[in-house]
Write an enzyme that holds these catalytic residues in place. Structure first.
Site, PDB file in Angstrom:
ATOM      1  CG  HIS A 173       1.122  65.218  31.854  1.00  0.00           C
ATOM      2  ND1 HIS A 173       1.265  64.644  30.987  1.00  0.00           N
ATOM      3  CD2 HIS A 173       0.462  66.032  31.386  1.00  0.00           C
ATOM      4  CE1 HIS A 173       1.641  64.556  29.604  1.00  0.00           C
ATOM      5  NE2 HIS A 173       0.481  66.635  30.043  1.00  0.00           N
ATOM      6  CE  LYS A 189      12.702  55.131  32.349  1.00  0.00           C
ATOM      7  NZ  LYS A 189      10.958  54.778  31.651  1.00  0.00           N
ATOM      8  NE  ARG A 190      15.244  65.322  35.050  1.00  0.00           N
ATOM      9  CZ  ARG A 190      14.638  66.402  34.780  1.00  0.00           C
ATOM     10  NH1 ARG A 190      14.979  67.000  33.983  1.00  0.00           N
ATOM     11  NH2 ARG A 190      14.968  66.793  35.646  1.00  0.00           N
ATOM     12  CE  LYS A 228      10.885  59.570  34.962  1.00  0.00           C
ATOM     13  NZ  LYS A 228       9.815  58.837  33.599  1.00  0.00           N
ATOM     14  CB  THR A 256       6.366  59.205  25.593  1.00  0.00           C
ATOM     15  OG1 THR A 256       7.397  60.135  26.181  1.00  0.00           O
ATOM     16  CG2 THR A 256       4.835  59.578  26.072  1.00  0.00           C
ATOM     17  CE  LYS A 300       9.981  59.274  23.479  1.00  0.00           C
ATOM     18  NZ  LYS A 300      11.264  60.516  24.170  1.00  0.00           N
TER      19      LYS A 300
HETATM   20  C1  PLP Z   1      11.041  60.087  25.327  1.00  0.00           C
HETATM   21  C2  PLP Z   1      12.167  61.207  26.782  1.00  0.00           C
HETATM   22  C3  PLP Z   1      11.760  60.996  27.580  1.00  0.00           C
HETATM   23  C4  PLP Z   1      10.667  60.103  28.604  1.00  0.00           C
HETATM   24  O1  PLP Z   1      10.821  59.507  28.926  1.00  0.00           O
HETATM   25  P1  PLP Z   1      10.490  58.334  30.070  1.00  0.00           P
HETATM   26  O2  PLP Z   1      10.921  56.671  29.809  1.00  0.00           O
HETATM   27  O3  PLP Z   1       9.082  58.157  28.973  1.00  0.00           O
HETATM   28  O4  PLP Z   1      10.168  58.958  30.966  1.00  0.00           O
HETATM   29  C5  PLP Z   1      12.753  62.289  28.366  1.00  0.00           C
HETATM   30  N1  PLP Z   1      13.507  62.506  27.690  1.00  0.00           N
HETATM   31  C6  PLP Z   1      13.630  62.480  26.528  1.00  0.00           C
HETATM   32  C7  PLP Z   1      14.955  63.468  26.096  1.00  0.00           C
HETATM   33  C8  PLP Z   1      12.967  62.205  25.908  1.00  0.00           C
HETATM   34  O5  PLP Z   1      13.461  61.966  24.332  1.00  0.00           O
END
Ligand code: PLP
Length: 823
Positions: A358, A547-548, A553, A655, A659
């Site tokens: 990952h 995101k985190r 990032k 991911t 979305k």
């Molecule tokens: C999809 C998702 C992530 C991952 O987000 P990235 O932008 O790919 O880091 C993290 N937290 C939640 C709650 C998510 O739904």
């Protein structure tokens, strides 16, 4: 899918019964929480029938089973999702309405099961949804943490962590299965023994042990009656306060067992893409892996005699290195419990285990100190030693005289157990999670392994489930898609979304599409007003980064750009500027100080900008507290712009980017992770791409970085915002509050290069891309077309596609779709 239990009158009766049995109350007397429970138990009743039927069918068909092992499952709420997959959402919503109850409010009563940090855990959850929806036999294997991801509060601009006691009201959907409990042993020593046939035995002595007790969660497939299982393990003392120990006066031992059991599953470590090396974490890993494997082997043996064919009926996918100890644990079971010889056991293990990588970030690679590892898992360590010894022999034979290869690939080296190496050596498949990421693995990070065993390496680009992230999160758009496509089949075949392309030039479709977006933005604006007390205009551009929080990032790049825009507006009030709302959501690991400083900075900038009347509300900055799956769902639905701005090469896939795309938000991003493939699908003209390429970043890194002072000295705008970190502008005159962030951009310190994430280097390109976003948004028709095309081109990014690829290329699961008949 028809289910008589969801007939309105039947369902209402069931809910009333549950209210009575659970709470000894009449329906009029219960709280929302109690009603949520009563409704959930009624839904569970319907699920249980299918659950039993599915398991019976599997017994009969005897398919190969995939065990998806993961430290994290970020499931999100179950009630709404289960109803959707049972195709009973509308029916139940209406039945409840007749009782004067709002389903959406009930859904808000469910605690978000947050047994994961971010993308990795959410991927595991999407995969389970897809496996069930495609009808494959699968178990998710993990830990039932008593406390999941902490709840985030923002106090005075700072993140404050509070415990997530998600089980406080019980969990309607779970099922405790004490009959499948397993013992897991830690520590002690290994005594060698020979039996009367002269065969060697390894006996673990003086160990501590805990009882692993599984809790099963139903994973409901979409409209196919399939219900798979997420099995997460709780720890209990072997015998509550062992009477025996009392008799011997060994009170301490009994207490210790009690404590070990209590501690082991107490809490999820809140680290994302970061390895901390805590002993308890290794205990957690071995605990759930050992219990899951013992259960899996026992299940196999129930119906099969020949242990040597184990790999024909089960396969293990290791989600990152966290469950990699599975390799040695399976060997232990085959050698010590089943009595096989090394060669036989190794052949089986090599055909059973597969590994997903990952990340390439050094700080995320798991390397356990040998002294800790061998003390905690003495027998497993012996086995790792033997795997390593044989592997090194193999390297030396393949590359005579090249000790450098041994140095790079050994499992045990420099006093450490390198978990990724163990996984690669033992696994039959090694996959990356986006094309670019897999290429970097093959050509850079894992180059030596790739050269030695190229056949193992493959790519599986991540995906997301459209059931949760469109149907549930954005019902307006879901209905529109169904209407336009004239079918609901996209729910299980997202490639059909390409049928929307024919509306790309249809002004009526643009209008409908953007009206849906506008309604979703109104909803989010109301949430923001309620939770943040900030008024935002749904006509402004909703520019979202959720995101985190992590330096790679680059939330810092985003907020520095907001500071730059603010300077621009103040300086040129006459200039035409399209109003923007910058929305952030992010948890920082509790111990990640710099990440927490960035959260504080975002909130400080928000305070200054939101309260400056002179800019007429042209910029608003909002930090949404406690970003999690439940609020994520409708944040995506309301986004105009998807910020995916990681330093190229650092984000393995992402991911969140998928979305947003599904929900019609164009990507503003770097050529990193799956962004590359998103752009390939939607066309570069329907995204805003900027910045260094991964090759350029890697090139700089291999040559000692770049000099941020060059940017600072030559770009007045950059210099100004960087200086504003230490001139008190955003800290009530305090010049030290953001000194560390300032230093991180300009000073090499403690082995970290100045601006190691290339924020200043990419700043100008980012600002120009943002300018293009604004221009594109002003042109309403152009924007509508772009947004619509993002939704239309997202077909590839369904986790159904990803799972089909795992099934065909890696797991080789029986292609039989289980068709469950419910009596
Ligand atoms: C999809 C998702 C992530 C991952 O987000 P990235 O932008 O790919 O880091 C993290 N937290 C939640 C709650 C998510 O739904």
């Amino acid at each position: 899918m028809y289910n008589p239990r969801f007939e309105k009158e039947t369902f209402k009766k069931e809910v009333k019964q549950n209210v009575k049995h659970l709470f000894r109350k009449e329906i009029e007397e219960v709280s929302e929480q109690e009603l949520y429970q009563a409704v959930s138990y009624a839904v569970k009743e319907a699920i249980i029938d299918n659950w039993i039927a599915t398991q019976k069918q599997y017994e009969k068909d005897d398919p190969k089973i995939v065990y998806y092992m993961s430290m994290e499952f970020l499931m999100g709420r179950a009630l709404g999702n289960n109803l959707i997959n049972m195709t009973a959402y509308t029916e139940v919503k209406e039945a409840l309405e007749e009782m004067g109850v709002n389903l959406n409010l009930l859904e808000d009563e469910e605690p978000d099961p947050a047994l994961g940090n971010g993308g990795l855990g959410r991927l595991a959850a999407c995969f389970l949804d897809s496996l069930a929806s495609l009808g494959y036999a699968a178990y998710g294997c993990g830990i039932r943490y008593r406390y999941g991801m902490f709840k985030q509060k923002i106090e005075n601009g700072y993140q404050v962590e509070t415990p997530d006691n998600w089980l406080v009201n019980g969990n309607p959907f779970e099922l405790r299965r004490p009959e499948y409990a397993k013992e897991v042993r830690f520590g002690g020593n290994i005594r060698v023994e020979y039996d009367d046939k002269g065969k060697i035995h390894f006996v673990q002595e003086n160990y501590e042990s805990v009882k692993a007790v599984p809790y099963d969660y139903p994973i409901v497939g979409y409209n196919n009656n399939v219900v798979n299982t997420l099995r997460i393990w709780d720890a209990e003392p072997i015998v509550d306060f062992q009477l025996e120990s009392f008799d011997r006066g060994d009170y301490h031992k009994a207490v210790e067992q009690q404590n070990l059991a209590k501690n082991i599953v107490e809490v999820l470590y809140p680290n994302d893409n970061h390895y901390a090396g805590k002993e308890l974490r290794l205990k957690q890993q071995y605990f759930f892996v050992s219990a899951s494997l013992q259960a899996a082997v026992a299940k196999y043996k129930k119906n099969h005699d020949d242990i040597k064919k184990l790999y024909e009926k089960m396969t293990i996918q290791m989600n990152d290195t966290h469950p990699t100890v599975a390799v040695a644990e399976l060997m232990r079971i085959l050698l010590d419990v089943e009595g096989l010889g090394w060669e036989e056991a190794w052949e089986i293990t090599k055909k059973t285990c597969a590994y997903t990588n990952h990340t390439i970030m050094a700080e995320a690679l798991e390397k356990w100190p040998i002294d800790l590892f061998s003390r905690l898992l003495p027998r497993v360590y012996q086995i790792v030693q033997e795997i390593d010894r044989r592997f090194i022999e193999h390297i030396r034979k393949t590359y005579p005289g090249d000790e450098n290869k041994v140095k790079k690939m050994a499992i045990l080296r420099d006093g450490q157990v390198k978990m990724a190496h163990l996984a690669i050596v033992a696994g039959y498949s090694v996959n990356g999670v986006a094309r670019l990421h897999t290429e970097i693995l093959k050509n850079q990070e894992l180059k030596e392994f790739y050269q030695l065993m190229p056949e193992k390496f493959n790519n599986k680009t991540n995906g997301i489930t459209q059931r949760r992230f469109l149907m549930h999160g954005n019902p307006r758009l879901a209905d529109w898609v169904t209407e336009k496509l004239g079918t609901k089949d996209w729910i299980t075949d997202l490639s059909l979304m390409s049928g929307l392309k024919k509306y790309a030039d249809d002004p009526d479709a643009w209008k409908e599409f953007m009206e849906i977006k506008y309604k979703n933005k109104e909803f989010l604006a109301a949430y923001i007003l309620k939770h943040n007390g900030i008024e935002v205009d749904p006509r402004s551009i909703f520019d979202v980064q959720v995101k985190r929080l992590h330096e790679y990032k680059r939330q810092l790049l985003n907020i520095l750009h907001v500071m730059y825009l603010y300077n621009q507006i103040k300086e040129h009030p006459e200039k035409n500027f399209f109003p923007r709302t910058f929305i952030f959501g992010a948890k920082a690991s509790a111990g990640y100080i710099r990440a927490k400083e960035i959260i504080k900075l975002i909130n400080s900038v928000a305070d200054v900008v939101n309260n400056d009347r002179s800019i007429n509300g042209k910029i608003k900055v909002v930090f949404i507290e406690d970003y999690r799956v439940s609020n994520a769902e409708w944040i995506f639905a309301a986004a105009d712009v998807s910020e995916q701005i990681s330093t190229a090469s650092k984000e393995a896939s992402g991911t969140g980017n998928m979305k947003f795309m599904l929900n019609g938000a164009p990507t503003l991003g770097t050529m990193d992770g799956a962004n590359v493939e998103i752009v390939e699908e939607v066309g570069i003209e329907n995204a805003f791409i900027f910045g260094l390429s991964s090759d350029e970043v890697i090139n700089y890194e291999q040559n000692g970085g770049y000099n941020p002072w060059d940017v600072y000295n030559n770009d007045e705008d950059v210099r100004r915002v960087v200086n504003q970190l230490v001139d008190g502008t955003y800290a009530n005159g305090n010049t030290e509050m953001y000194r560390d962030l300032y230093d991180s951009l300009l000073t090499t310190k403690g082995g970290n290069r100045a601006d190691m994430y290339f924020i200043l280097k990419d700043f100008r390109a980012y600002a120009e891309a943002q300018q293009k976003v604004e221009e594109a948004y002003r042109d309403k028709e152009r924007w509508a077309k772009m947004a619509l095309l993002n939704t239309a081109c997202c077909g590839k990014f369904s986790s159904d596609r990803t799972i089909r690829e795992y099934v065909e290329d890696i797991w080789k699961l029986d292609p039989v779709k289980i068709d469950v008949k419910v009596e």
